[in-house]
Design a protein around this motif. Structure first.
Motif, mmCIF file in Angstrom:
data_model
loop_
_atom_site.group_PDB
_atom_site.id
_atom_site.type_symbol
_atom_site.label_atom_id
_atom_site.label_comp_id
_atom_site.label_asym_id
_atom_site.label_seq_id
_atom_site.Cartn_x
_atom_site.Cartn_y
_atom_site.Cartn_z
ATOM 1 N N GLU A 48 1.125 -5.695 3.202
ATOM 2 C CA GLU A 48 0.593 -5.445 4.548
ATOM 3 C C GLU A 48 -0.899 -5.118 4.525
ATOM 4 O OE1 GLU A 48 3.220 -3.441 3.362
ATOM 5 O OE2 GLU A 48 4.771 -4.758 4.157
ATOM 6 N N GLY A 49 -1.490 -5.085 3.326
ATOM 7 C CA GLY A 49 -2.920 -4.837 3.207
ATOM 8 C C GLY A 49 -3.293 -3.375 3.067
ATOM 9 N N GLN A 50 -2.321 -2.493 2.946
ATOM 10 C CA GLN A 50 -2.599 -1.072 2.782
ATOM 11 C C GLN A 50 -2.570 -0.710 1.307
ATOM 12 O OE1 GLN A 50 -0.020 1.307 5.155
ATOM 13 N NE2 GLN A 50 -0.606 0.326 7.052
ATOM 14 N N TYR A 51 -3.305 0.339 0.954
ATOM 15 C CA TYR A 51 -3.271 0.822 -0.416
ATOM 16 C C TYR A 51 -2.153 1.837 -0.555
ATOM 17 C CZ TYR A 51 -7.542 -1.641 -1.393
ATOM 18 O OH TYR A 51 -8.467 -2.632 -1.575
ATOM 19 N N ILE A 52 -1.355 1.673 -1.618
ATOM 20 C CA ILE A 52 -0.227 2.564 -1.847
ATOM 21 C C ILE A 52 -0.235 3.042 -3.300
ATOM 22 C CG2 ILE A 52 1.276 1.600 -0.072
ATOM 23 C CD1 ILE A 52 2.621 -0.072 -2.234
ATOM 24 N N PHE A 53 0.420 4.168 -3.520
ATOM 25 C CA PHE A 53 0.612 4.730 -4.852
ATOM 26 C C PHE A 53 2.107 4.784 -5.125
ATOM 27 C CE2 PHE A 53 -3.586 6.163 -3.863
ATOM 28 C CZ PHE A 53 -4.234 6.332 -5.079
#
Length: 59
Positions: A48-53
């Motif tokens: 979705e284009g978000q940064y995740i950890f």
């Protein structure tokens, strides 16, 4: 994210504060009931284009 503490394995970057050592993370979480110290991997860009950890281990 208290209700997800044991079941969730990925978190948006806006929920993460990076510390240099595990002890620093534990000290920061100790004073706040809504924060949890953990070892994470990332950031990674989601579809979705978000940064995740990704969660590796709760401390």
């Amino acid at each position: 994210m208290p209700k997800f503490k044991n079941s969730r394995n990925r978190f948006p970057a806006s929920c993460i504060t990076v510390y240099a050592t595990p002890q620093e993370a534990l000290d920061a979480a100790r004073d706040d009931a809504k924060r949890f110290a953990a070892i994470v991997q990332g950031p990674s860009k989601s579809s979705e284009g978000q940064y995740i950890f990704y969660l590796r281990q709760w401390l």
